[in-house]
Structures are given as C-alpha cells and as structure tokens.
Write a protein that holds these residues in place. Structure first.
Motif, mmCIF file in Angstrom:
data_model
loop_
_atom_site.group_PDB
_atom_site.id
_atom_site.type_symbol
_atom_site.label_atom_id
_atom_site.label_comp_id
_atom_site.label_asym_id
_atom_site.label_seq_id
_atom_site.Cartn_x
_atom_site.Cartn_y
_atom_site.Cartn_z
ATOM 1 N N GLU A 77 1.249 -1.389 0.143
ATOM 2 C CA GLU A 77 -0.474 0.085 -0.138
ATOM 3 C C GLU A 77 0.628 1.443 -0.439
ATOM 4 O OE1 GLU A 77 -3.356 1.774 3.092
ATOM 5 O OE2 GLU A 77 -3.455 -0.202 2.575
ATOM 6 N N ARG A 78 1.898 1.560 0.466
ATOM 7 C CA ARG A 78 2.892 1.825 0.489
ATOM 8 C C ARG A 78 3.586 3.011 -0.136
ATOM 9 N NH1 ARG A 78 8.153 3.602 1.945
ATOM 10 N NH2 ARG A 78 9.040 1.367 2.262
ATOM 11 N N ARG A 79 3.786 1.624 -1.194
ATOM 12 C CA ARG A 79 4.905 2.235 -1.899
ATOM 13 C C ARG A 79 3.612 2.417 -3.757
ATOM 14 N NH1 ARG A 79 8.630 -2.895 -1.818
ATOM 15 N NH2 ARG A 79 10.188 -2.180 -0.530
ATOM 16 N N LEU A 80 1.987 2.188 -3.326
ATOM 17 C CA LEU A 80 1.749 2.027 -4.085
ATOM 18 C C LEU A 80 1.492 2.957 -3.832
ATOM 19 C CD1 LEU A 80 -0.252 1.407 -6.633
ATOM 20 C CD2 LEU A 80 -2.427 0.915 -4.589
ATOM 21 N N GLU A 81 0.745 3.503 -3.142
ATOM 22 C CA GLU A 81 0.273 5.418 -2.575
ATOM 23 C C GLU A 81 1.757 6.166 -3.367
ATOM 24 O OE1 GLU A 81 0.246 8.509 1.063
ATOM 25 O OE2 GLU A 81 -0.708 6.291 1.034
ATOM 26 N N ILE A 82 3.230 5.942 -3.143
ATOM 27 C CA ILE A 82 3.786 6.842 -3.948
ATOM 28 C C ILE A 82 4.135 7.019 -5.099
ATOM 29 C CG2 ILE A 82 6.855 6.305 -3.928
ATOM 30 C CD1 ILE A 82 6.266 5.705 -0.928
ATOM 31 N N VAL A 83 4.008 5.674 -5.978
ATOM 32 C CA VAL A 83 3.712 5.490 -7.361
ATOM 33 C C VAL A 83 2.636 6.714 -7.831
ATOM 34 C CG1 VAL A 83 3.177 4.082 -9.838
ATOM 35 C CG2 VAL A 83 5.339 3.516 -7.918
ATOM 36 N N LEU A 84 1.799 6.632 -7.292
ATOM 37 C CA LEU A 84 0.488 7.520 -7.904
ATOM 38 C C LEU A 84 0.636 8.646 -7.576
ATOM 39 C CD1 LEU A 84 -2.718 4.809 -5.871
ATOM 40 C CD2 LEU A 84 -1.885 5.395 -8.694
ATOM 41 N N ARG A 85 1.457 9.191 -6.285
ATOM 42 C CA ARG A 85 1.431 10.370 -5.962
ATOM 43 C C ARG A 85 2.759 10.898 -7.382
ATOM 44 N NH1 ARG A 85 1.737 10.392 -0.686
ATOM 45 N NH2 ARG A 85 4.074 9.547 -0.667
ATOM 46 N N ALA A 86 3.054 9.962 -7.750
ATOM 47 C CA ALA A 86 4.127 10.174 -8.519
ATOM 48 C C ALA A 86 3.759 10.433 -10.281
ATOM 49 C CB ALA A 86 5.558 9.227 -9.098
ATOM 50 N N MET A 87 2.681 9.682 -10.376
ATOM 51 C CA MET A 87 1.901 9.889 -11.921
ATOM 52 C C MET A 87 1.120 10.944 -11.320
ATOM 53 S SD MET A 87 1.057 5.935 -12.132
ATOM 54 C CE MET A 87 0.845 5.844 -13.751
ATOM 55 N N ILE A 88 0.024 11.312 -10.496
ATOM 56 C CA ILE A 88 -0.002 12.658 -10.822
ATOM 57 C C ILE A 88 0.909 13.793 -10.778
ATOM 58 C CG2 ILE A 88 -1.159 14.264 -9.326
ATOM 59 C CD1 ILE A 88 -2.744 11.463 -8.221
ATOM 60 N N ARG A 89 2.521 13.793 -10.268
ATOM 61 C CA ARG A 89 2.985 15.055 -10.763
ATOM 62 C C ARG A 89 3.227 15.160 -12.021
ATOM 63 N NH1 ARG A 89 5.829 12.828 -5.671
ATOM 64 N NH2 ARG A 89 5.278 14.161 -4.081
ATOM 65 N N LEU A 90 3.942 14.213 -12.920
ATOM 66 C CA LEU A 90 4.443 13.725 -13.677
ATOM 67 C C LEU A 90 2.378 13.669 -14.766
ATOM 68 C CD1 LEU A 90 6.100 12.848 -16.150
ATOM 69 C CD2 LEU A 90 5.706 10.369 -15.605
ATOM 70 N N ALA A 91 1.750 13.842 -15.115
ATOM 71 C CA ALA A 91 0.616 14.132 -15.299
ATOM 72 C C ALA A 91 0.703 15.523 -15.112
ATOM 73 C CB ALA A 91 -0.892 13.027 -14.774
ATOM 74 N N ALA A 92 0.331 15.608 -14.473
ATOM 75 C CA ALA A 92 0.122 17.389 -14.066
ATOM 76 C C ALA A 92 1.294 18.251 -14.660
ATOM 77 C CB ALA A 92 -0.311 17.570 -12.283
ATOM 78 N N ASP A 93 2.899 17.236 -14.831
ATOM 79 C CA ASP A 93 3.229 18.407 -14.911
ATOM 80 C C ASP A 93 4.052 19.516 -14.583
ATOM 81 O OD1 ASP A 93 4.992 20.544 -18.046
ATOM 82 O OD2 ASP A 93 4.969 18.561 -17.125
ATOM 83 N N ASN A 94 3.623 19.565 -13.071
ATOM 84 C CA ASN A 94 4.126 20.237 -12.534
ATOM 85 C C ASN A 94 4.074 19.429 -10.609
ATOM 86 O OD1 ASN A 94 3.648 21.637 -9.540
ATOM 87 N ND2 ASN A 94 2.498 22.728 -10.330
#
Length: 148
Positions: free
Chosen positions: A122-139
């Motif tokens: 769960e912890r690593r999944l949360e980290i990956v999801l946050r990273a993907m959101i940052r990437l998708a937002a280009d911010n």
C-alpha cells in the motif's frame, strides 16, 4: 538548506547546512536523497528521485546507490540507464523490483507494465500514484488530497 557532497573521496556522504528561514519538513530523508532531488536535471528525474526518497528503503541500500548514483565532473548525478541494466541483478524481491521498474518508467529509460502495481504494498502504491499525478500534471508541486 544547502546540501553538498562532503568530499570527492566519498561520493555517498553528503553534508547539509540549513539556510536561515528554510524548513524542509516534507523532505525528511537522507541528505544524499535531498541533494539528488534538488540536483535533478528535469521534471521526470526529480519526480522519480522524489519517489525513491519517499520509499526510503531502496535508496538506503549500498548496492542500489552504487548502481544509481555516480560522480561526474565533481557532481553527484543519477545514472538511470545503469540502474535499468542492473534491475534484475540487485537481489530485490518482486515488490521492490516492481516499484523500481515503475520509477524507471517515469524517467523514461524503461517500459514497465501497469500490472506491476499488483506486487506493490500500500505504501509503495501510494508513492507511485503520487508520482504519476505529478508527472501527469507536469508540475511536481501539485496539491494532492488527504486520501491520496
């Protein structure tokens, strides 16, 4: 806070000096991790390094650091391509390998299937999801809700 390599003889050691009026309560990580995030060249590199710093355990391993971090022209840098080539020789379990593979996909040096998330806790999944959101937002400073 200013972070600099401690010496050219020992590239893994980093000293940190807090700047007046600066707080980094969000980056509660090793000085090396903080230094690598701040010295990342582009958005993808910074997002990937933030994910590794948040995960903590992989970057704390000598074998992972030696595969990823190098010193070029007196500057600490990440060799993502080198890490990609050694992904299956680092004695990682499925969850660690899946996480690292997804992080390498963020940088763009490797392709990873999204099905790899089934091996993440769960912890690593949360980290990956946050990273993907940052990437998708280009911010890399996107506001993420409390449930994420």
């Amino acid at each position: 806070m200013t972070t600099t390599p401690a010496s050219c003889d020992d590239p893994w050691m980093v000293t940190s000096t807090p700047s007046p009026g600066t707080t980094d309560d969000k980056l509660d990580a090793s000085p090396l991790g903080v230094f690598l995030v701040r010295s990342a060249v582009g958005l993808r590199d910074r997002i990937a390094m933030q994910a590794l710093v948040e995960e903590e355990s992989l970057l704390s391993r000598d074998q992972v650091r030696k595969a990823l971090v190098t010193q070029q022209d007196g500057v600490m840098t990440c060799r993502w391509e080198g890490m990609s080539g050694r992904l299956y020789t680092l004695e990682l379990d499925e969850g660690e390998r899946a996480f690292l593979g997804l992080v390498l996909s963020i940088v763009g040096v490797q392709q990873s299937y999204l099905a790899a998330v089934e091996y993440l806790d769960e912890r690593r999944l949360e980290i990956v999801l946050r990273a993907m959101i940052r990437l998708a937002a280009d911010n890399d400073r996107i506001a993420i809700g409390t449930r994420m």
